[in-house]
Design an enzyme around this catalytic site. Structure first.
Site, PDB file in Angstrom:
ATOM      1  N   LYS A 146       0.825  -1.192   0.000  1.00 55.94           N
ATOM      2  CA  LYS A 146       0.000   0.000   0.000  1.00 55.94           C
ATOM      3  C   LYS A 146       0.872   1.259   0.000  1.00 55.94           C
ATOM      4  O   LYS A 146       1.778   1.400   0.826  1.00 55.94           O
ATOM      5  CB  LYS A 146      -0.896   0.028   1.238  1.00 55.94           C
ATOM      6  N   ASP A 180      -0.161  -0.413  -4.608  1.00 56.65           N
ATOM      7  CA  ASP A 180      -1.579  -0.064  -4.574  1.00 56.65           C
ATOM      8  C   ASP A 180      -1.773   1.275  -3.880  1.00 56.65           C
ATOM      9  O   ASP A 180      -1.576   1.402  -2.674  1.00 56.65           O
ATOM     10  CB  ASP A 180      -2.358  -1.160  -3.834  1.00 56.65           C
ATOM     11  N   ASP A 239      -8.813  -0.399  -9.917  1.00 56.26           N
ATOM     12  CA  ASP A 239      -9.386  -1.113  -8.788  1.00 56.26           C
ATOM     13  C   ASP A 239     -10.690  -0.445  -8.348  1.00 56.26           C
ATOM     14  O   ASP A 239     -11.777  -0.890  -8.704  1.00 56.26           O
ATOM     15  CB  ASP A 239      -8.366  -1.158  -7.646  1.00 56.26           C
ATOM     16  N   LYS A 263     -12.926  -7.486  -7.511  1.00 53.92           N
ATOM     17  CA  LYS A 263     -13.235  -8.018  -6.190  1.00 53.92           C
ATOM     18  C   LYS A 263     -14.622  -8.659  -6.268  1.00 53.92           C
ATOM     19  O   LYS A 263     -15.644  -7.966  -6.133  1.00 53.92           O
ATOM     20  CB  LYS A 263     -13.196  -6.893  -5.152  1.00 53.92           C
TER      21      LYS A 263
END
Length: 332
Positions: A146, A180, A239, A263
């Site tokens: 992250k 990310d 995303d 997802k």
């Protein structure tokens, strides 16, 4: 056909808070579903909402479940509103009856070869260095880190340390790193990260490959992310921009041919997602929303059906919890 319907709520506390550009996440809440048909066959599902990512909230999902009677039909399930994508996933998963108690063994029991098929999630900041070595020993070779959480200069310093540690760990094999940003960078910062990643790709005999930069800019800056793909060699993955099936279709129709991070647990109807993926040649990475083994198995079933030889799956998240709930833990 009518199904007897039962549900239970749950809470799972993270071992350490998950820090992203959206904020700090400490407790995952969700709902486990049980559908029993007239032959006493049972189907299990999970609703794992992520409202800040674009799904309904936990409260909205709970209100929906509470509004249903103790017996529901397939028509009710397939008419769930698109505004409740996590509910669509949970109920359709339960309808499929593919999840049975107890759930399949965790993937790490398959050994190193199995874990290499998953992407391990690293915490933000310097703690990622020790977490990397632990996940490496478990067999992971693809990692997600992250960014967009701290000052960019600090993150770039940790990034250099991280890829050097990865390179030292490699022995005649490749390691992959996914960055990310969760939409937390501005345009200048995105350019800096992409240029840095391009520079890494030019290091001679370096074992670390930056697989992609995930969602560098906010959902509202789709055109800018599309433009960046033409300037830099490091791939960009969407995303948050593709959080549900409507957004996936919208980005595809607007010309996105890069990577889609899907997802399943919040994408919406699995049957509609299956139809889209079967009729469009997309580059996809299936990823977790920190669901339990119940939702995870349903998502993995779909991922392996649609993309059996695709990129590492983003489900290496079990180390983030002390518990690893199975169906048997929910008191049905």
């Amino acid at each position: 056909m009518l199904y007897q319907f039962e549900f239970r709520t749950y809470q799972r506390k993270f071992k350490r808070a998950l820090q992203t550009s959206h904020g700090i996440w400490q407790i995952r809440t969700g709902i486990i579903l049980k559908l029993t048909d007239k032959n006493s066959q049972i189907g299990w599902g999970e609703i794992a909402p992520l409202s800040w990512f674009g799904s309904e909230s936990f409260e909205q999902a709970l209100d929906f479940c509470t509004s249903l009677s103790t017996h529901i039909s397939e028509e009710t399930i397939f008419s769930i509103s698109d505004e409740l994508p996590a509910c669509q996933f949970g109920f359709e998963s339960a309808l499929s009856k593919e999840i049975n108690a107890p759930p399949p063994a965790p993937p790490w029991q398959g050994g190193e070869k199995k874990m290499s098929q998953y992407s391990g999630l690293l915490p933000a900041g310097k703690i990622s260095l020790s977490a990397l070595q632990m996940l490496w020993k478990q067999g992971f070779r693809t990692f997600k880190w992250k960014i967009g959480v701290a000052v960019i200069e600090e993150e770039l310093q940790v990034f250099q340390q991280l890829i050097e540690v990865m390179d030292d760990l490699c022995d005649r094999e490749k390691a992959f790193l996914r960055l990310d940003a969760n939409g937390g960078l501005n345009y200048s910062q995105a350019e800096t990260w992409l240029q840095t990643c391009d520079d890494v790709a030019r290091i001679p005999n370096f074992s670390v490959k930056i697989e992609f930069l995930e969602q560098p800019l906010s959902v509202t800056q789709f055109d800018k992310m599309l433009a960046l793909t033409a300037v830099y060699k490091t791939p960009i993955a969407l995303d948050e921009s593709v959080a549900n099936l409507d957004r996936i279709q919208e980005c595809y129709n607007q010309g996105w041919r890069g990577i889609f991070v899907i997802k399943p647990a919040i994408a919406g109807s699995p049957s509609q997602l299956r139809k889209f993926c079967q009729t469009h040649n997309i580059d996809a990475v299936f990823s977790s929303v920190f669901e339990t083994q119940i939702g995870k198995q349903a998502a993995l079933n779909l991922a392996t059906e649609l993309f059996p030889n695709s990129r590492a799956l983003g489900f290496g998240i079990d180390d983030w919890f002390d518990d690893n709930h199975s169906i048997l833990d929910f008191g049905f």
